[in-house]
Design a protein around this motif. Structure first.
Motif, PDB file in Angstrom:
ATOM      1  N   LEU A  13       3.117 -13.872   9.389  1.00  0.00           N
ATOM      2  CA  LEU A  13       4.180 -13.860  10.392  1.00  0.00           C
ATOM      3  C   LEU A  13       3.992 -14.936  11.459  1.00  0.00           C
ATOM      4  CD1 LEU A  13       4.431  -9.978  10.852  1.00  0.00           C
ATOM      5  CD2 LEU A  13       5.856 -11.472   9.418  1.00  0.00           C
ATOM      6  N   GLY A  14       2.802 -15.541  11.494  1.00  0.00           N
ATOM      7  CA  GLY A  14       2.529 -16.580  12.477  1.00  0.00           C
ATOM      8  C   GLY A  14       2.388 -16.046  13.894  1.00  0.00           C
ATOM      9  N   VAL A  15       1.795 -14.854  14.030  1.00  0.00           N
ATOM     10  CA  VAL A  15       1.641 -14.221  15.344  1.00  0.00           C
ATOM     11  C   VAL A  15       0.230 -13.637  15.480  1.00  0.00           C
ATOM     12  CG1 VAL A  15       4.103 -13.640  15.514  1.00  0.00           C
ATOM     13  CG2 VAL A  15       2.512 -11.988  14.508  1.00  0.00           C
ATOM     14  N   PRO A  16      -0.201 -13.384  16.718  1.00  0.00           N
ATOM     15  CA  PRO A  16      -1.466 -12.664  16.900  1.00  0.00           C
ATOM     16  C   PRO A  16      -1.323 -11.240  16.368  1.00  0.00           C
ATOM     17  CG  PRO A  16      -0.765 -13.715  18.944  1.00  0.00           C
ATOM     18  CD  PRO A  16       0.385 -13.808  17.994  1.00  0.00           C
ATOM     19  N   ALA A  17      -2.397 -10.713  15.828  1.00  0.00           N
ATOM     20  CA  ALA A  17      -2.400  -9.344  15.308  1.00  0.00           C
ATOM     21  C   ALA A  17      -2.928  -8.420  16.406  1.00  0.00           C
ATOM     22  CB  ALA A  17      -3.250  -9.255  14.049  1.00  0.00           C
ATOM     23  N   ARG A  18      -2.035  -7.740  17.083  1.00  0.00           N
ATOM     24  CA  ARG A  18      -2.438  -6.869  18.192  1.00  0.00           C
ATOM     25  C   ARG A  18      -2.622  -5.429  17.722  1.00  0.00           C
ATOM     26  NH1 ARG A  18       3.260  -6.477  21.477  1.00  0.00           N
ATOM     27  NH2 ARG A  18       4.445  -5.824  19.676  1.00  0.00           N
ATOM     28  N   ASP A  43      -5.832  -7.351  21.779  1.00  0.00           N
ATOM     29  CA  ASP A  43      -4.777  -7.307  22.786  1.00  0.00           C
ATOM     30  C   ASP A  43      -3.517  -8.029  22.294  1.00  0.00           C
ATOM     31  OD1 ASP A  43      -5.305 -10.047  23.047  1.00  0.00           O
ATOM     32  OD2 ASP A  43      -6.321  -9.834  24.990  1.00  0.00           O
ATOM     33  N   GLU A  44      -2.588  -8.297  23.197  1.00  0.00           N
ATOM     34  CA  GLU A  44      -1.322  -8.958  22.861  1.00  0.00           C
ATOM     35  C   GLU A  44      -1.528 -10.323  22.210  1.00  0.00           C
ATOM     36  OE1 GLU A  44       1.910  -7.747  23.325  1.00  0.00           O
ATOM     37  OE2 GLU A  44       0.886  -5.858  23.749  1.00  0.00           O
ATOM     38  N   ASP A  45      -2.646 -10.979  22.531  1.00  0.00           N
ATOM     39  CA  ASP A  45      -2.966 -12.289  21.953  1.00  0.00           C
ATOM     40  C   ASP A  45      -3.850 -12.175  20.713  1.00  0.00           C
ATOM     41  OD1 ASP A  45      -1.527 -13.811  23.824  1.00  0.00           O
ATOM     42  OD2 ASP A  45      -3.188 -13.731  25.251  1.00  0.00           O
ATOM     43  N   GLY A  46      -4.085 -10.947  20.239  1.00  0.00           N
ATOM     44  CA  GLY A  46      -4.919 -10.731  19.069  1.00  0.00           C
ATOM     45  C   GLY A  46      -6.406 -10.878  19.356  1.00  0.00           C
ATOM     46  N   ARG A  47      -6.778 -10.863  20.640  1.00  0.00           N
ATOM     47  CA  ARG A  47      -8.171 -11.087  21.040  1.00  0.00           C
ATOM     48  C   ARG A  47      -8.834  -9.796  21.502  1.00  0.00           C
ATOM     49  NH1 ARG A  47      -9.133 -16.566  21.742  1.00  0.00           N
ATOM     50  NH2 ARG A  47      -7.247 -17.826  21.686  1.00  0.00           N
ATOM     51  N   SER A  66      -7.884  -2.703   9.647  1.00  0.00           N
ATOM     52  CA  SER A  66      -6.594  -3.374   9.493  1.00  0.00           C
ATOM     53  C   SER A  66      -5.521  -2.556   8.782  1.00  0.00           C
ATOM     54  CB  SER A  66      -6.806  -4.694   8.746  1.00  0.00           C
ATOM     55  OG  SER A  66      -7.514  -4.487   7.546  1.00  0.00           O
ATOM     56  N   GLU A  67      -5.844  -1.359   8.350  1.00  0.00           N
ATOM     57  CA  GLU A  67      -4.901  -0.574   7.534  1.00  0.00           C
ATOM     58  C   GLU A  67      -3.556  -0.351   8.229  1.00  0.00           C
ATOM     59  OE1 GLU A  67      -4.718   3.434   4.799  1.00  0.00           O
ATOM     60  OE2 GLU A  67      -6.380   3.206   6.210  1.00  0.00           O
ATOM     61  N   ASP A  68      -3.559   0.184   9.437  1.00  0.00           N
ATOM     62  CA  ASP A  68      -2.298   0.466  10.140  1.00  0.00           C
ATOM     63  C   ASP A  68      -1.495  -0.806  10.379  1.00  0.00           C
ATOM     64  OD1 ASP A  68      -2.948   3.155  10.182  1.00  0.00           O
ATOM     65  OD2 ASP A  68      -3.599   3.138  12.278  1.00  0.00           O
ATOM     66  N   CYS A  70      -1.567  -3.626   8.650  1.00  0.00           N
ATOM     67  CA  CYS A  70      -1.025  -4.112   7.380  1.00  0.00           C
ATOM     68  C   CYS A  70       0.181  -3.284   6.929  1.00  0.00           C
ATOM     69  CB  CYS A  70      -2.103  -4.109   6.300  1.00  0.00           C
ATOM     70  SG  CYS A  70      -3.372  -5.362   6.525  1.00  0.00           S
ATOM     71  N   GLN A  71       0.085  -1.974   7.053  1.00  0.00           N
ATOM     72  CA  GLN A  71       1.198  -1.111   6.654  1.00  0.00           C
ATOM     73  C   GLN A  71       2.447  -1.411   7.478  1.00  0.00           C
ATOM     74  OE1 GLN A  71       1.172   1.134   3.955  1.00  0.00           O
ATOM     75  NE2 GLN A  71       3.337   0.920   4.365  1.00  0.00           N
ATOM     76  N   GLN A  72       2.270  -1.547   8.783  1.00  0.00           N
ATOM     77  CA  GLN A  72       3.412  -1.803   9.670  1.00  0.00           C
ATOM     78  C   GLN A  72       3.978  -3.211   9.505  1.00  0.00           C
ATOM     79  OE1 GLN A  72       2.051  -0.906  13.616  1.00  0.00           O
ATOM     80  NE2 GLN A  72       1.738   1.253  13.154  1.00  0.00           N
ATOM     81  N   SER A  73       3.106  -4.199   9.321  1.00  0.00           N
ATOM     82  CA  SER A  73       3.562  -5.594   9.291  1.00  0.00           C
ATOM     83  C   SER A  73       3.962  -6.084   7.910  1.00  0.00           C
ATOM     84  CB  SER A  73       2.458  -6.508   9.834  1.00  0.00           C
ATOM     85  OG  SER A  73       2.197  -6.200  11.175  1.00  0.00           O
ATOM     86  N   PHE A  74       3.264  -5.613   6.873  1.00  0.00           N
ATOM     87  CA  PHE A  74       3.498  -6.124   5.530  1.00  0.00           C
ATOM     88  C   PHE A  74       4.113  -5.096   4.588  1.00  0.00           C
ATOM     89  CE2 PHE A  74      -0.724  -8.193   6.754  1.00  0.00           C
ATOM     90  CZ  PHE A  74      -0.114  -9.250   7.407  1.00  0.00           C
ATOM     91  N   GLY A  75       4.098  -3.811   4.988  1.00  0.00           N
ATOM     92  CA  GLY A  75       4.626  -2.756   4.142  1.00  0.00           C
ATOM     93  C   GLY A  75       3.715  -2.392   2.986  1.00  0.00           C
ATOM     94  N   THR A  76       2.512  -2.911   3.002  1.00  0.00           N
ATOM     95  CA  THR A  76       1.527  -2.631   1.961  1.00  0.00           C
ATOM     96  C   THR A  76       0.131  -2.789   2.551  1.00  0.00           C
ATOM     97  OG1 THR A  76       0.824  -3.184  -0.297  1.00  0.00           O
ATOM     98  CG2 THR A  76       1.427  -5.030   1.126  1.00  0.00           C
ATOM     99  N   VAL A  77      -0.844  -2.157   1.928  1.00  0.00           N
ATOM    100  CA  VAL A  77      -2.224  -2.257   2.400  1.00  0.00           C
ATOM    101  C   VAL A  77      -3.115  -2.662   1.234  1.00  0.00           C
ATOM    102  CG1 VAL A  77      -4.184  -1.042   3.425  1.00  0.00           C
ATOM    103  CG2 VAL A  77      -1.854  -0.478   4.143  1.00  0.00           C
ATOM    104  N   PHE A  78      -3.577  -3.897   1.261  1.00  0.00           N
ATOM    105  CA  PHE A  78      -4.548  -4.359   0.274  1.00  0.00           C
ATOM    106  C   PHE A  78      -5.956  -4.310   0.867  1.00  0.00           C
ATOM    107  CE2 PHE A  78      -6.763  -7.653  -2.249  1.00  0.00           C
ATOM    108  CZ  PHE A  78      -6.607  -7.088  -3.498  1.00  0.00           C
ATOM    109  N   PHE A  79      -6.086  -4.682   2.146  1.00  0.00           N
ATOM    110  CA  PHE A  79      -7.357  -4.615   2.864  1.00  0.00           C
ATOM    111  C   PHE A  79      -7.268  -3.561   3.960  1.00  0.00           C
ATOM    112  CE2 PHE A  79      -7.159  -9.188   1.629  1.00  0.00           C
ATOM    113  CZ  PHE A  79      -8.248  -9.214   0.780  1.00  0.00           C
ATOM    114  N   PRO A  80      -7.737  -2.328   3.721  1.00  0.00           N
ATOM    115  CA  PRO A  80      -7.694  -1.316   4.778  1.00  0.00           C
ATOM    116  C   PRO A  80      -8.642  -1.643   5.923  1.00  0.00           C
ATOM    117  CG  PRO A  80      -8.803  -0.459   2.835  1.00  0.00           C
ATOM    118  CD  PRO A  80      -8.269  -1.809   2.467  1.00  0.00           C
TER     119      PRO A  80
END
Length: 111
Positions: A13-18, A43-47, A66-68, A70-80
């Motif tokens: 998505l090109g964004v920080p993962a908060r 945080d908001e900046d992924g830091r 990373s499970e939650d 990944c589920q919310q952002s990608f709709g799938t979880v490969f790396f929990p």
């Protein structure tokens, strides 16, 4: 003694993962090897930064839960979760960025 921080970027998505929970483990200490010695949330900046100091010669693991995300952002979880293991070999600041997408990740020692 050194300090530690991390950063998670969502390269799909090109964004920080908060909101990703990150646990720090001292893996060469049998007493602490199975429970985290510190935790943080990106945080908001992924830091995230840790108050726990890093000892020279210590072997550490960061677990990015990373499970939650990944589920919310990608709709799938490969790396929990993503585990990153490192050794504190000098007294510089340790910064561990993770670049992640739905089906891949990479990491390196940042500055």
């Amino acid at each position: 003694m050194s300090t530690l921080s991390c950063h998670v970027l969502d390269t799909t998505l090109g964004v920080p993962a908060r909101g990703i929970s990150v646990s720090l483990y001292l893996t060469n200490d049998l007493m602490h090897g199975t429970r985290p010695i510190a935790t943080a949330v990106t945080d908001e900046d992924g830091r995230a930064a840790f108050d726990q100091e890093i000892e020279l010669g210590g072997d550490y693991s960061l677990r990015f839960n990373s499970e939650d995300y990944c589920q919310q952002s990608f709709g799938t979880v490969f790396f929990p979760f993503i585990d990153v293991h490192f050794r504190a070999s000098d007294e510089r600041h340790y910064h561990v960025p993770v670049l992640m997408s739905a089906h891949s990740y990479t990491t390196y020692r940042g500055s």
